[in-house]
Motif scaffolding. Structure first.
Motif, mmCIF file in Angstrom:
data_model
loop_
_atom_site.group_PDB
_atom_site.id
_atom_site.type_symbol
_atom_site.label_atom_id
_atom_site.label_comp_id
_atom_site.label_asym_id
_atom_site.label_seq_id
_atom_site.Cartn_x
_atom_site.Cartn_y
_atom_site.Cartn_z
ATOM 1 N N GLY A 63 37.881 30.639 41.457
ATOM 2 C CA GLY A 63 39.216 31.048 41.022
ATOM 3 C C GLY A 63 40.190 29.903 40.912
ATOM 4 N N ASP A 64 40.063 28.915 41.797
ATOM 5 C CA ASP A 64 41.000 27.788 41.754
ATOM 6 C C ASP A 64 40.833 26.969 40.476
ATOM 7 O OD1 ASP A 64 38.457 27.025 42.590
ATOM 8 O OD2 ASP A 64 39.191 25.410 43.888
ATOM 9 N N LYS A 65 39.584 26.790 40.037
ATOM 10 C CA LYS A 65 39.348 26.043 38.796
ATOM 11 C C LYS A 65 39.891 26.803 37.590
ATOM 12 C CE LYS A 65 35.103 23.667 40.305
ATOM 13 N NZ LYS A 65 33.659 23.466 39.989
ATOM 14 N N ASN A 88 38.455 40.811 42.070
ATOM 15 C CA ASN A 88 38.657 39.934 43.215
ATOM 16 C C ASN A 88 40.135 39.908 43.579
ATOM 17 O OD1 ASN A 88 39.218 37.311 44.627
ATOM 18 N ND2 ASN A 88 36.989 37.111 44.437
ATOM 19 N N ALA A 89 40.462 40.545 44.704
ATOM 20 C CA ALA A 89 41.863 40.660 45.102
ATOM 21 C C ALA A 89 42.474 39.291 45.387
ATOM 22 C CB ALA A 89 41.976 41.550 46.335
ATOM 23 N N LEU A 107 47.504 44.359 42.838
ATOM 24 C CA LEU A 107 46.694 43.833 43.936
ATOM 25 C C LEU A 107 46.281 44.931 44.904
ATOM 26 C CD1 LEU A 107 45.528 41.475 45.575
ATOM 27 C CD2 LEU A 107 47.801 41.149 46.574
ATOM 28 N N GLY A 108 47.220 45.831 45.230
ATOM 29 C CA GLY A 108 46.915 46.888 46.189
ATOM 30 C C GLY A 108 45.794 47.802 45.712
ATOM 31 N N ALA A 109 45.753 48.062 44.415
ATOM 32 C CA ALA A 109 44.705 48.929 43.874
ATOM 33 C C ALA A 109 43.338 48.255 43.961
ATOM 34 C CB ALA A 109 45.025 49.291 42.429
ATOM 35 N N MET A 113 40.204 49.750 46.235
ATOM 36 C CA MET A 113 38.911 50.135 45.657
ATOM 37 C C MET A 113 37.845 49.061 45.806
ATOM 38 S SD MET A 113 39.216 53.239 44.465
ATOM 39 C CE MET A 113 40.226 53.552 45.927
ATOM 40 N N GLY A 114 38.213 47.895 46.356
ATOM 41 C CA GLY A 114 37.265 46.804 46.487
ATOM 42 C C GLY A 114 36.141 47.087 47.452
ATOM 43 N N SER A 115 36.376 47.972 48.379
ATOM 44 C CA SER A 115 35.331 48.389 49.307
ATOM 45 C C SER A 115 34.979 49.836 49.017
ATOM 46 C CB SER A 115 35.821 48.260 50.761
ATOM 47 O OG SER A 115 34.975 48.970 51.631
ATOM 48 N N LYS A 116 33.715 50.095 48.751
ATOM 49 C CA LYS A 116 33.294 51.469 48.464
ATOM 50 C C LYS A 116 33.592 52.386 49.640
ATOM 51 C CE LYS A 116 29.614 50.869 45.029
ATOM 52 N NZ LYS A 116 29.851 49.484 44.648
ATOM 53 N N SER A 117 33.408 51.886 50.856
ATOM 54 C CA SER A 117 33.646 52.732 52.025
ATOM 55 C C SER A 117 35.133 53.055 52.179
ATOM 56 C CB SER A 117 33.110 52.056 53.287
ATOM 57 O OG SER A 117 33.651 50.761 53.437
#
Length: 670
Positions: A63-65, A88-89, A107-109, A113-117
Motif C-alpha cells: 500500500g505504501d508504494k 484492506n482497511a 473505513l468502518g464498513a 465486513m473484513g472479518s467473516k466472523s
C-alpha cells in the motif's frame, strides 16, 4: 468529478476501470510489477508507475508504494479493483490520511465486513438470517472442532478474512478435521496474513445467490437485483448469470431488502455484494458481504444497462446515485464464464505459459470480452490464472445460452491448456439448460461434463495425424526448393522403394501417448490418408492453408484451425480443442534416469511445507508436501507405501513445473 485516478490493480479489472474512466474524461495511472511491465493495462493507461518485483506481496500488496505513486502523479483518487488491497482497511485509512479518495466504502464498513466472523455477529444483530455455525474469537482448534462435531458433518471451514475460496475446506467427517483445519489456516495466512477461522454447517445442495447493492453518502440505497453464482469449482465461481433462474418477485424483494438491511447496518457507501445461500425450500442465509466490485459485475450491467464502475466513481465523488429503486428494471438475461489457464482433466490444476495464439469472439453490444492479456503475453505463476471473462446477453435465458455457446465455440487460445472445452461441455448439459443448479453442480454432473472429451478424442486424432502428415510434406517441399528437388532424400511423404508409404506419429494428449499409423495413397492434393488408431481406420483427404486445415473424413468435409508453438499444437474443431504434442524419439541414456522414483512438480509454484520427515515410513496417499501456485494450495501425496529419501526444495523456495521435488522409494513388496 475526478480529473485523474490511479488503479491499484492489474489485468482485466484495471483495463475495465480504464475504459470507463476514459469515457468520463478521467486520466488514469496504472501500477505494475516486473512481471507486468509490458502488460495490456500498462499500455492502456495514460501513465504507469513501477512498484516492485513480481510477487504480489512485494508489489500489488504494498500500500505504501501504491499511495506514493498516487501522490507522485497527483492522482486524486485510487480505484482498488478487486482482490489485493480492495478490502484492506489499513490501506483505505492511509489514503484518507494523505487526502486521496479511496473509491470504495467507508473505513468502518470495510472493518466491519473484513472479518467473516465479525460480519456474522453484526448481521445477526440486524436480523439478517445466518447459517448455523461458530464465528467466535476463541480460535482453539479443540473448540472449533467441538462446534463442528456438535453441528454434525459435513461442515465448512472458512478463513475469517478470506474470499474467493482461499482458506476454505469442506470437512465430511471428524477424522478429516485436523488436517483440513491446518491446511485452511495455512492457506489463509498465505493469502490474507490472517489464519482466523470460522466453521458453519455445510448445506449440501444450496444455490449461491448474491445481491448487488449500491449506496451513496446521502442516505440513498438500492439493490440491482441478483446473480446466481452456483456453478463453482474449489469454491471459486466458474459460470455466473443474472437474473437467477426461478426467482419470483417476492423472493427477489425479500433478498434485496435483506441485502440493503445488511448494508445499512454498517453505514455503507459504494458498490457492495451481499452473498446468500439459497436453499431449495426458498429459505436463504447470509454468507458474507464483499465491500468491493465483484468479478461477475458485468452480468448485472448487461441486464440493467448501467455502468457500475461509473456509479462507483460518481459515489466516490460525493454525487447521489444515478437511479432510485423504482427506476431500476431487469431487461433480458446475461451469462459470464471465466476462462482460465488450467487443466480440468487434472483437477483444474493451474497452467502457466505463453498465449502463443489468441482469437476472441467478435465483440458486439451483446458479447463482451473482459480481459487483460494479448497474444504473446505470459500467464505467470505469480497471479490468478484467469485469462478473460466472456459475457453475453439475450432477451431470455435460452437465447443468452445459445449466444454463449456460439461465443465459446469461436474462442481460440493456443499455447496452453485452458478450460474452454470444459465450459462448453458444462453449459451444454441438460441440467444446466434446465437451470437445475446448486453449488455441487460440477461434481454431481461430472460424467456428463467430461464424457464428451473421451468420446471426441477418437474423432480428433485422425485430424491430428492428417495435419502432421501435411505439415511434414510442406516442410520438405520448402527445404527441397533450396537443394536438389528431385532427390528422394528430400521427400517426406513416406516414399520407399518397396512397401506402402507409411507415416508413424506418436503424439501425447493429457500425458497419454497415442500411436497413429498413416498410410498415404497418391501424390499431391489428391492424396488419400488412411489413419489407423486402436484398431479403427478412417479415410481422410485434406489441404493445409496457413493455419487452417481443410479436411474431408469419410465424406464429411470440415474446416479446422491449427496453431503450433514449440511443439505444442492446438487443433480447433467445432466447439472443442485438441491440445497435443508430437513425441520425438527418446535418445536419453537409461543410465541417466537416476531419479525414476522421483515425484515432480505439477506446475510452477512455491513449496509451502514438508509434511513428513526423510526416512519416515508412509502409506499410499499420505500427504508429503504442499505447493502453492496462483493463490491455491496443492498437496503432493505418496504414490505407494514407502519413504522419502530426499526433499529437493525447502519451504518458501520457488519451484519450476516438472522439477524433481522428492526422491521417493517404494516398499520392496509394493
Amino acid at each position: 468529478m475526478f480529473s485523474k485516478i490511479l488503479i491499484a490493480n492489474r489485468g482485466e479489472i484495471a483495463c475495465r476501470v480504464i475504459r470507463t474512466a476514459r469515457k468520463l474524461g478521467i486520466r488514469t495511472v496504472a501500477v505494475y510489477s516486473d512481471a507486468d511491465r509490458h502488460s495490456l493495462h500498462v499500455a492502456m493507461a495514460d501513465e504507469a508507475i513501477h512498484i516492485g518485483p513480481a510477487p504480489s506481496r512485494e508489489s500489488y500488496l504494498c500500500g505504501d508504494k501504491i499511495l506514493a505513486a498516487a501522490l507522485k502523479t497527483k492522482a486524486e483518487a485510487i480505484h482498488p479493483g478487486y482482490g489485493f488491497l480492495s478490502e484492506n482497511a489499513g490501506f483505505a485509512k492511509a489514503c484518507a490520511e494523505q487526502g486521496v479518495v479511496f473509491i470504495g466504502p467507508p473505513l468502518g464498513a470495510i472493518e466491519a465486513m473484513g472479518s467473516k466472523s465479525a460480519a456474522k455477529t453484526i448481521m445477526e444483530k440486524a436480523g439478517v438470517p445466518l447459517v448455523p455455525g461458530y464465528h467466535g474469537d476463541d480460535q482453539s482448534p479443540a473448540l472449533i472442532k467441538k462446534h463442528a462435531n456438535a453441528m454434525g458433518y459435513p461442515v465448512l471451514l472458512k478463513a475469517a478474512a478470506g474470499g474467493g475460496g482461499k482458506g476454505m475446506r469442506q470437512v465430511w467427517s471428524e477424522a478429516e478435521f485436523d488436517e483440513a483445519l491446518n491446511a485452511a489456516k495455512r492457506e489463509a495466512m498465505n493469502a490474507f496474513g490472517d489464519d482466523k477461522m470460522l466453521v458453519e454447517k455445510y448445506l449440501t445442495q444450496p444455490r449461491h445467490v448474491e445481491i448487488q447493492v449500491f449506496c451513496d453518502n446521502h442516505s440513498n440505497g438500492v439493490y440491482l437485483f441478483e446473480r446466481d453464482c452456483s456453478v463453482q469449482r474449489r469454491h471459486q465461481k466458474v459460470v455466473e448469470e443474472a437474473p437467477a433462474p426461478g426467482m419470483d418477485p417476492a423472493l427477489r424483494s425479500a433478498m434485496g431488502e435483506a441485502a440493503l438491511t445488511a448494508a445499512q447496518a454498517i453505514s455503507y457507501a459504494g458498490a457492495g455484494t451481499v452473498e446468500f445461500l439459497l436453499d431449495h425450500d426458498g429459505s436463504f442465509y447470509f454468507m458474507e458481504m464483499n465491500t468491493r466490485l465483484q468479478v461477475e459485475h458485468p452480468v448485472t450491467e448487461m441486464i440493467t444497462h448501467q455502468d457500475l464502475v461509473e456509479w462507483q466513481l460518481r459515489v466516490a465523488a460525493d454525487e447521489i446515485l444515478p437511479l432510485s429503486q423504482d427506476q431500476l428494471r431487469i431487461d433480458g438475461h446475461s451469462f459470464e464464464t471465466r476462462i482460465y489457464a488450467e487443466d480440468p482433466d487434472k483437477d483444474f490444476l493451474p497452467v502457466t505459459g505463453t498465449l502463443s495464439y489468441l482469437e476472441t469472439p467478435l465483440e458486439t453490444p451483446h458479447v463482451r470480452v473482459e480481459t487483460g492479456v494479448r497474444q504473446g503475453d505470459e500467464v505467470s505463476v505469480y497471479y490468478d490464472p484467469m485469462i478473460a471473462k466472456l459475457v453475453v446477453w439475450g432477451r431470455d435465458r435460452d437465447s443468452a445460452l445459445r449466444r454463449l455457446q456460439q461465443a465459446l465455440s469461436e474462442y481460440r487460445i493456443g499455447g496452453m491448456t485452458t478450460n474452454l472445452s470444459f465450459l462448453y461441455n458444462l453449459i451444454s448439459t441438460e441440467p444446466f439448460r434446465a437451470a437445475d443448479l446448486d453449488t455441487g453442480f460440477i461434481e454431481k454432473h461430472q460424467s456428463l461434463i467430461f464424457k464428451k472429451d473421451g468420446e471426441l478424442l477418437e474423432q480428433y486424432l485422425p485430424f491430428a495425424a492428417l495435419y502432421l502428415a501435411l505439415a511434414q510434406t510442406q516442410a520438405a517441399l520448402a527445404a527441397a526448393a533450396h537443394v536438389d528437388a528431385n532427390s528422394p532424400w528430400n521427400r517426406a511423404d513416406a516414399w520407399r522403394v518397396h512397401g506402402s508409404r507409411q507415416h508413424k506419429f506418436s503424439i501425447r494428449v493429457h500425458s497419454v501417448e497415442h500411436l497413429l499409423i498413416v498410410d498415404q495413397q497418391g501424390d499431391g492434393p489428391s492424396s488419400r490418408y488412411l489413419v489407423s488408431h486402436n484398431g479403427q481406420t478412417r479415410t481422410l483427404q485434406g489441404n493445409l492453408v496457413g493455419n487452417h486445415l481443410i479436411a474431408d473424413m469419410d465424406g464429411h468435409r470440415q474446416k479446422l484451425q491449427v496453431t503450433e508453438d514449440n511443439n505444442h499444437i492446438s487443433l480447433f474443431c467445432n466447439n472443442h480443442v485438441l491440445n497435443f504434442s508430437r513425441q520425438l524419439p527418446d535418445i536419453a541414456d537409461q543410465a541417466d534416469m537416476q531419479h525414476a522414483g522421483g515425484l515432480t512438480a505439477p506446475m510452477n509454484g512455491t513449496l509451502v511445507t514438508q509434511l513428513v520427515k526423510v526416512g519416515q515410513p508412509v502409506e499410499a496417499g499420505t500427504p508429503l508436501l504442499v505447493m502453492e501456485a496462483m493463490k491455491m494450495e496443492h498437496t503432493i501425496k505418496a504414490p505407494a507405501a514407502g519413504q522419502v529419501k530426499q526433499f529437493f526444495f525447502a519451504a518458501g523456495e520457488l519451484v519450476d513445473g516438472g522439477a524433481l521435488l522428492v526422491d521417493f522409494e517404494k516398499k520392496e513388496n509394493e
